[in-house]
Write an enzyme that holds these catalytic residues in place. Structure first.
Site, mmCIF file in Angstrom:
data_model
loop_
_atom_site.group_PDB
_atom_site.id
_atom_site.type_symbol
_atom_site.label_atom_id
_atom_site.label_comp_id
_atom_site.label_asym_id
_atom_site.label_seq_id
_atom_site.Cartn_x
_atom_site.Cartn_y
_atom_site.Cartn_z
ATOM 1 N N GLY A 1 0.898 -1.072 -0.145
ATOM 2 C CA GLY A 1 -0.012 -0.022 0.014
ATOM 3 C C GLY A 1 1.058 1.198 -0.030
ATOM 4 O O GLY A 1 0.458 2.373 0.628
ATOM 5 N N ARG B 1 -13.837 21.279 0.905
ATOM 6 C CA ARG B 1 -15.171 22.277 0.778
ATOM 7 C C ARG B 1 -14.480 23.654 1.147
ATOM 8 O O ARG B 1 -15.221 24.552 0.605
ATOM 9 C CB ARG B 1 -16.055 21.719 1.962
ATOM 10 C CG ARG B 1 -17.373 22.054 1.919
ATOM 11 C CD ARG B 1 -18.479 21.148 1.837
ATOM 12 N NE ARG B 1 -18.066 19.727 1.781
ATOM 13 C CZ ARG B 1 -18.344 18.893 3.013
ATOM 14 N NH1 ARG B 1 -19.039 19.308 4.098
ATOM 15 N NH2 ARG B 1 -18.102 17.541 2.969
ATOM 16 N N TYR C 1 -15.621 -2.602 8.186
ATOM 17 C CA TYR C 1 -13.922 -2.167 8.088
ATOM 18 C C TYR C 1 -13.445 -2.927 9.415
ATOM 19 O O TYR C 1 -12.331 -3.412 9.439
ATOM 20 C CB TYR C 1 -13.784 -0.941 8.056
ATOM 21 C CG TYR C 1 -12.202 -0.270 7.806
ATOM 22 C CD1 TYR C 1 -11.611 -0.447 6.772
ATOM 23 C CD2 TYR C 1 -12.021 0.356 8.868
ATOM 24 C CE1 TYR C 1 -10.335 0.048 6.852
ATOM 25 C CE2 TYR C 1 -10.544 0.834 9.129
ATOM 26 C CZ TYR C 1 -9.896 0.685 8.110
ATOM 27 O OH TYR C 1 -8.183 0.779 7.983
ATOM 28 N N TRP D 1 -21.056 18.084 7.585
ATOM 29 C CA TRP D 1 -21.824 16.997 8.059
ATOM 30 C C TRP D 1 -22.153 16.870 9.502
ATOM 31 O O TRP D 1 -21.227 17.099 10.374
ATOM 32 C CB TRP D 1 -21.302 15.562 7.374
ATOM 33 C CG TRP D 1 -21.111 15.557 6.164
ATOM 34 C CD1 TRP D 1 -21.373 16.384 5.093
ATOM 35 C CD2 TRP D 1 -20.518 14.601 5.324
ATOM 36 N NE1 TRP D 1 -21.026 16.161 3.788
ATOM 37 C CE2 TRP D 1 -20.592 14.642 3.909
ATOM 38 C CE3 TRP D 1 -19.889 13.383 5.697
ATOM 39 C CZ2 TRP D 1 -19.938 13.929 3.122
ATOM 40 C CZ3 TRP D 1 -19.790 12.545 4.727
ATOM 41 C CH2 TRP D 1 -19.406 12.904 3.303
ATOM 42 N N GLY E 1 -0.818 4.853 -0.774
ATOM 43 C CA GLY E 1 -1.750 5.560 0.001
ATOM 44 C C GLY E 1 -0.910 6.427 1.012
ATOM 45 O O GLY E 1 0.200 6.513 0.995
ATOM 46 N N THR F 1 -5.270 6.287 15.274
ATOM 47 C CA THR F 1 -6.476 7.196 15.528
ATOM 48 C C THR F 1 -6.643 7.939 13.978
ATOM 49 O O THR F 1 -5.865 7.398 13.230
ATOM 50 C CB THR F 1 -6.234 8.292 16.403
ATOM 51 O OG1 THR F 1 -7.717 8.849 16.446
ATOM 52 C CG2 THR F 1 -5.078 9.482 16.001
HETATM 53 P P1 GDP Z 1 -15.234 8.636 11.316
HETATM 54 O O1 GDP Z 1 -14.277 9.104 12.232
HETATM 55 O O2 GDP Z 1 -14.945 7.114 11.147
HETATM 56 O O3 GDP Z 1 -16.539 8.950 11.900
HETATM 57 O O4 GDP Z 1 -15.130 9.310 9.951
HETATM 58 P P2 GDP Z 1 -15.158 10.542 9.245
HETATM 59 O O5 GDP Z 1 -13.614 10.776 9.290
HETATM 60 O O6 GDP Z 1 -15.676 10.293 7.981
HETATM 61 O O7 GDP Z 1 -16.161 11.473 9.963
HETATM 62 C C1 GDP Z 1 -16.097 12.208 11.322
HETATM 63 C C2 GDP Z 1 -16.898 13.030 11.755
HETATM 64 O O8 GDP Z 1 -16.818 14.249 10.883
HETATM 65 C C3 GDP Z 1 -18.399 12.675 11.814
HETATM 66 O O9 GDP Z 1 -18.959 12.974 12.699
HETATM 67 C C4 GDP Z 1 -19.016 13.260 10.472
HETATM 68 O O10 GDP Z 1 -20.225 13.539 10.106
HETATM 69 C C5 GDP Z 1 -18.021 14.514 10.487
HETATM 70 N N1 GDP Z 1 -18.116 15.460 9.338
HETATM 71 C C6 GDP Z 1 -18.308 16.809 9.143
HETATM 72 N N2 GDP Z 1 -18.147 16.859 7.839
HETATM 73 C C7 GDP Z 1 -17.623 15.969 7.279
HETATM 74 C C8 GDP Z 1 -17.272 15.965 5.997
HETATM 75 O O11 GDP Z 1 -17.037 16.945 5.325
HETATM 76 N N3 GDP Z 1 -16.539 14.675 5.503
HETATM 77 C C9 GDP Z 1 -16.598 13.603 6.457
HETATM 78 N N4 GDP Z 1 -16.303 12.373 5.956
HETATM 79 N N5 GDP Z 1 -16.988 13.753 7.777
HETATM 80 C C10 GDP Z 1 -17.500 15.159 7.937
#
Ligand code: GDP
Length: 315
Positions: free
Chosen positions: A10, A187, A136, A202, A13, A164
């Protein structure tokens, strides 16, 4: 001493490329890499042939099908089966071909959703997993356990590291499938360029997450590979967390977006908190060096460079 040759599975990555950058600074180490086109790690016969021809002494297993909360929820079949197939093929081929040190990489999402915080290694399998990334996590638990069983049953030095949430150069900036930090960098950057007044992130913004720069992880991996008696699995993190809303403000400031930040509670939050206890790895002599504020600045610089060069990863 890291025993050469080292196969970095990998290497393309974010984690694998950080490990390769770090290995390149050590004189006399031969690093073996293969693209997915050259070697499909899901294909047992290809993997066996590769190992018997190349005979690595050390394997760093940084290959995985990974993705953010949305991708994990949408494609559980691929997240479980692709990861299991890669792990089974690579760990077995390593044993058959005399690999002396195998470091398996997973993630702290292997721990239960309601694990006591900060999460200690013993929390593994103590209660149910978080639903959004269960597939996963199950694959990573299986890989960790397989390494532990090989070590126990056959006396080989196969062990695991559970980092982490990671960030840094070479991250995936896919608008829907990325993790939160690269997702927000992209974004906010695009909103700034367009002159938007608002950016919607989100979820509720209340979940707490911990972030480790991938160069700190690469140091930890090399450190663990040189321990005579490493833990079967160990957390790698900073033990410092931040709310997603505070993270969004930090990214906005770094990028130079001055508009309003809105939340979107219709999108999933995932696990409420995921803070690692890093007492165990610190007791072996490793500690992180890159603080989040500085890490986000350098990651945004990398984003601009990767975008400028037309090789921003987005899939
Ligand atoms: P997790 O740590 O496995 O939950 O993975 P993520 O890194 O995808 O998401 C972490 C947290 O960030 C979650 O509560 C998402 O809802 C929040 N979040 C807010 N904005 C974003 C975004 O633009 N992308 C992602 N992936 N998560 C987001």
């Amino acid at each position: 001493m890291i025993e050469s040759p080292v196969f970095v599975a990998g290497h393309g990555g974010m984690v694998g490329s950080a490990v390769c950058r770090r290995l390149a600074s050590i004189p006399g180490i031969e690093v073996i890499t293969r693209t997915r086109k050259e070697l499909d790690l899901c294909e047992e016969s290809q993997v066996n042939e590769f190992f018997s021809k190349n005979r690595p002494s050390t394997v760093i297993f940084a290959s995985a099908k990974v993705g953010g909360i949305h991708a994990n929820k949408t494609f559980p079949v691929e997240f479980l089966s692709d990861n299991l197939r890669q792990e089974l093929a690579t760990i077995h081929a390593s044993y058959r071909n005399g690999v002396r040190r195998f470091l398996f990489l997973g993630s702290t999402c292997i721990y239960p959703r309601m694990a006591a915080q900060p999460i200690k290694e013993q929390e593994l399998l103590s209660s149910p997993l978080e639903q959004t990334n269960e597939a996963y996590a199950l694959a990573k638990i299986a890989g960790l356990k397989l390494c532990q069983y090989f070590r126990q049953q056959y006396g080989v030095m196969y062990h695991s590291a559970m980092p982490t949430n990671l960030y840094g150069p070479g991250d995936n900036y896919h608008p829907d499938h990325s993790h939160v930090l690269p997702g927000l960098i992209r974004r906010f950057h695009e909103a700034k360029i367009r002159g938007d007044e608002t950016v919607t992130m989100w979820g509720t913004g209340t979940p707490l997450r911990e972030f480790l720069h991938v160069d700190d992880l690469a140091e930890a991996i090399l450190h663990l590979c040189q321990l005579d008696n490493p833990p079967d699995w160990v957390n790698v993190g900073t033990s410092v967390d931040v709310s997603i809303l505070d993270l969004a403000h930090l990214v906005a400031k770094t990028v130079g977006f001055t508009g309003k930040i809105l939340t979107d509670p219709t999108k999933p939050d995932g696990t409420p908190r995921k803070l690692t206890d890093t007492t165990l790895i610190r007791s072996t002599g490793w500690a992180p060096k890159i603080v989040l504020e500085r890490g986000i600045v350098s990651t945004y610089e990398c984003f601009l460079k990767e975008q400028g060069a037309g090789d921003l990863r987005s899939k």
